[in-house]
Scaffold this active site. Structure first.
Site, mmCIF file in Angstrom:
data_model
loop_
_atom_site.group_PDB
_atom_site.id
_atom_site.type_symbol
_atom_site.label_atom_id
_atom_site.label_comp_id
_atom_site.label_asym_id
_atom_site.label_seq_id
_atom_site.Cartn_x
_atom_site.Cartn_y
_atom_site.Cartn_z
ATOM 1 N N MET A 1 44.761 67.702 3.995
ATOM 2 C CA MET A 1 45.722 66.940 3.235
ATOM 3 C C MET A 1 45.663 67.385 1.774
ATOM 4 O O MET A 1 44.669 67.171 1.108
ATOM 5 C CB MET A 1 45.405 65.441 3.333
ATOM 6 C CG MET A 1 46.192 64.619 2.371
ATOM 7 S SD MET A 1 45.792 62.858 2.173
ATOM 8 C CE MET A 1 45.005 62.374 3.638
ATOM 9 N N PRO A 2 46.722 68.028 1.277
ATOM 10 C CA PRO A 2 46.739 68.402 -0.131
ATOM 11 C C PRO A 2 46.917 67.162 -1.014
ATOM 12 O O PRO A 2 47.748 66.311 -0.740
ATOM 13 C CB PRO A 2 47.952 69.315 -0.262
ATOM 14 C CG PRO A 2 48.450 69.563 1.102
ATOM 15 C CD PRO A 2 47.859 68.547 1.997
ATOM 16 N N ILE A 3 46.110 67.092 -2.058
ATOM 17 C CA ILE A 3 46.251 66.050 -3.071
ATOM 18 C C ILE A 3 46.500 66.763 -4.389
ATOM 19 O O ILE A 3 45.654 67.508 -4.870
ATOM 20 C CB ILE A 3 45.004 65.160 -3.154
ATOM 21 C CG1 ILE A 3 44.755 64.488 -1.807
ATOM 22 C CG2 ILE A 3 45.150 64.133 -4.276
ATOM 23 C CD1 ILE A 3 43.453 63.717 -1.733
ATOM 24 N N VAL A 41 50.037 64.417 -0.807
ATOM 25 C CA VAL A 41 49.890 63.329 -1.782
ATOM 26 C C VAL A 41 50.065 63.921 -3.179
ATOM 27 O O VAL A 41 49.398 64.886 -3.534
ATOM 28 C CB VAL A 41 48.493 62.672 -1.670
ATOM 29 C CG1 VAL A 41 48.323 61.591 -2.716
ATOM 30 C CG2 VAL A 41 48.263 62.130 -0.266
#
Length: 68
Positions: A1-3, A41
């Site tokens: 999940m890229p933040i 995100v």
């Protein structure tokens, strides 16, 4: 999940510009890196210009100088 955390010196971006920025970054990560959109995100933080400095001078002072 890229933040992704993006810090912006106030008041450079309007709400509409922020929406476009978020959409552009989401699309880039989805299309170029095959990341599912629902897992991306993005956090936008507005920072007061007196809390950011370049070369020992705050962004606030630099902006005032450029207006003269």
């Amino acid at each position: 999940m890229p933040i992704i955390n993006i810090k912006l010196a106030k008041p450079e971006f309007s709400s509409k510009q922020k929406e476009e920025l978020v959409l552009d970054i989401t699309n880039l990560l989805h299309e170029k890196y095959n990341k599912p959109k629902q897992n991306i995100v993005i956090i936008l933080e507005d920072i007061e210009p007196f809390n950011i400095a370049f070369g020992g001078e705050s962004v606030e002072k630099l902006r005032l100088k450029s207006k003269k």
